[in-house]
Design a protein around this motif. Structure first.
Motif, PDB file in Angstrom:
ATOM      1  N   ARG A 109       0.823  -1.226   0.000  1.00 18.93           N
ATOM      2  CA  ARG A 109       0.000   0.000   0.000  1.00 18.93           C
ATOM      3  C   ARG A 109       0.851   1.267   0.000  1.00 18.93           C
ATOM      4  N   PHE A 110       1.985   1.219   0.668  1.00 19.47           N
ATOM      5  CA  PHE A 110       2.862   2.384   0.773  1.00 19.47           C
ATOM      6  C   PHE A 110       4.107   2.158  -0.084  1.00 19.47           C
ATOM      7  N   ALA A 111       4.667   3.243  -0.567  1.00 15.53           N
ATOM      8  CA  ALA A 111       5.904   3.173  -1.334  1.00 15.53           C
ATOM      9  C   ALA A 111       6.819   4.310  -0.910  1.00 15.53           C
ATOM     10  N   ILE A 112       8.041   3.953  -0.552  1.00 18.16           N
ATOM     11  CA  ILE A 112       9.023   4.957  -0.165  1.00 18.16           C
ATOM     12  C   ILE A 112       9.998   5.167  -1.317  1.00 18.16           C
ATOM     13  N   SER A 113      10.413   6.403  -1.501  1.00 19.96           N
ATOM     14  CA  SER A 113      11.389   6.718  -2.531  1.00 19.96           C
ATOM     15  C   SER A 113      12.210   7.909  -2.054  1.00 19.96           C
ATOM     16  N   ARG A 114      13.292   8.185  -2.742  1.00 23.31           N
ATOM     17  CA  ARG A 114      14.124   9.314  -2.364  1.00 23.31           C
ATOM     18  C   ARG A 114      14.752   9.940  -3.580  1.00 23.31           C
ATOM     19  N   ASP A 115      15.053  11.211  -3.452  1.00 22.62           N
ATOM     20  CA  ASP A 115      15.763  11.956  -4.477  1.00 22.62           C
ATOM     21  C   ASP A 115      17.080  12.385  -3.843  1.00 22.62           C
ATOM     22  N   ASN A 116      18.155  11.738  -4.244  1.00 16.51           N
ATOM     23  CA  ASN A 116      19.448  12.000  -3.611  1.00 16.51           C
ATOM     24  C   ASN A 116      20.022  13.365  -3.978  1.00 16.51           C
ATOM     25  N   VAL A 117      19.557  13.940  -5.059  1.00 25.03           N
ATOM     26  CA  VAL A 117      20.010  15.291  -5.430  1.00 25.03           C
ATOM     27  C   VAL A 117      19.338  16.330  -4.533  1.00 25.03           C
ATOM     28  N   VAL A 165      13.105  12.556   0.923  1.00 29.46           N
ATOM     29  CA  VAL A 165      12.481  11.243   0.951  1.00 29.46           C
ATOM     30  C   VAL A 165      10.974  11.434   0.876  1.00 29.46           C
ATOM     31  N   TYR A 166      10.326  10.510   0.185  1.00 36.74           N
ATOM     32  CA  TYR A 166       8.883  10.576  -0.031  1.00 36.74           C
ATOM     33  C   TYR A 166       8.226   9.305   0.499  1.00 36.74           C
ATOM     34  N   LEU A 167       6.989   9.438   0.894  1.00 35.20           N
ATOM     35  CA  LEU A 167       6.199   8.275   1.264  1.00 35.20           C
ATOM     36  C   LEU A 167       4.842   8.400   0.582  1.00 35.20           C
ATOM     37  N   GLN A 168       4.627   7.580  -0.427  1.00 36.93           N
ATOM     38  CA  GLN A 168       3.337   7.530  -1.107  1.00 36.93           C
ATOM     39  C   GLN A 168       2.453   6.527  -0.371  1.00 36.93           C
ATOM     40  N   MET A 169       1.339   7.011   0.129  1.00 43.67           N
ATOM     41  CA  MET A 169       0.453   6.186   0.939  1.00 43.67           C
ATOM     42  C   MET A 169      -0.861   5.999   0.189  1.00 43.67           C
ATOM     43  N   ASN A 170      -1.169   4.763  -0.178  1.00 45.85           N
ATOM     44  CA  ASN A 170      -2.381   4.441  -0.914  1.00 45.85           C
ATOM     45  C   ASN A 170      -3.266   3.509  -0.088  1.00 45.85           C
ATOM     46  N   SER A 171      -4.510   3.402  -0.510  1.00 40.28           N
ATOM     47  CA  SER A 171      -5.472   2.502   0.153  1.00 40.28           C
ATOM     48  C   SER A 171      -5.441   2.698   1.667  1.00 40.28           C
ATOM     49  N   GLU A 185      -6.629   2.790  10.622  1.00 41.55           N
ATOM     50  CA  GLU A 185      -5.500   2.455  11.489  1.00 41.55           C
ATOM     51  C   GLU A 185      -4.181   3.056  11.037  1.00 41.55           C
ATOM     52  N   ASP A 186      -4.166   3.708   9.898  1.00 43.07           N
ATOM     53  CA  ASP A 186      -2.980   4.441   9.456  1.00 43.07           C
ATOM     54  C   ASP A 186      -2.924   5.837  10.079  1.00 43.07           C
ATOM     55  N   THR A 187      -3.978   6.217  10.770  1.00 46.88           N
ATOM     56  CA  THR A 187      -3.998   7.518  11.421  1.00 46.88           C
ATOM     57  C   THR A 187      -2.892   7.606  12.463  1.00 46.88           C
TER      58      THR A 187
END
Length: 121
Positions: free
Chosen positions: A65-73, A77-83, A87-89
């Protein structure tokens, strides 16, 4: 060194939101970055982390459901949270394991200020 988180807010169940966290200051290098969260009355838990090489790790509760990514430049860091579920509150905190110019060659963890994600209809 500072970490500034953004994103979050009120989201309906099943919805999506993206969190961002930018590191700034006298940074030599950033090793791991990631996100923890703390729900009311609960301990802080690791949500996701990502190494400088892009290897990721997720809590079982968010896998798929979640995807983490980063831009080293951009040192971000990002966290894409789907669905999203109720309980994610939680308050979401970003961190970075950073080598600063003042602490070479040692790294240490720096934390962002936290951003609240509320999943509710």
């Amino acid at each position: 060194v500072q970490l500034q988180a953004s994103g979050g807010g009120l989201v309906q169940p099943g919805g999506s939101v993206r969190l961002s966290c930018a590191a700034s200051g006298s940074i030599f290098s950033i090793n791991a970055m990631g996100w923890y969260r703390q729900a009311p009355g609960k301990q802080r838990e690791l949500v996701a982390s990502i190494t400088s090489g892009g290897s990721t790790n997720y809590a079982d509760s968010v896998k798929g459901r979640f995807a983490i990514s980063r831009d080293n430049v951009k040192n971000t860091v990002y966290l894409q949270m789907n669905s999203l579920k109720a309980e994610d509150t939680a308050v979401y905190y970003c961190y970075g394991r950073i080598v600063s110019m003042g602490t070479l060659p040692r790294d240490r963890d720096y934390w962002g200020q936290g951003t609240l994600v509320t999943v509710s209809s």
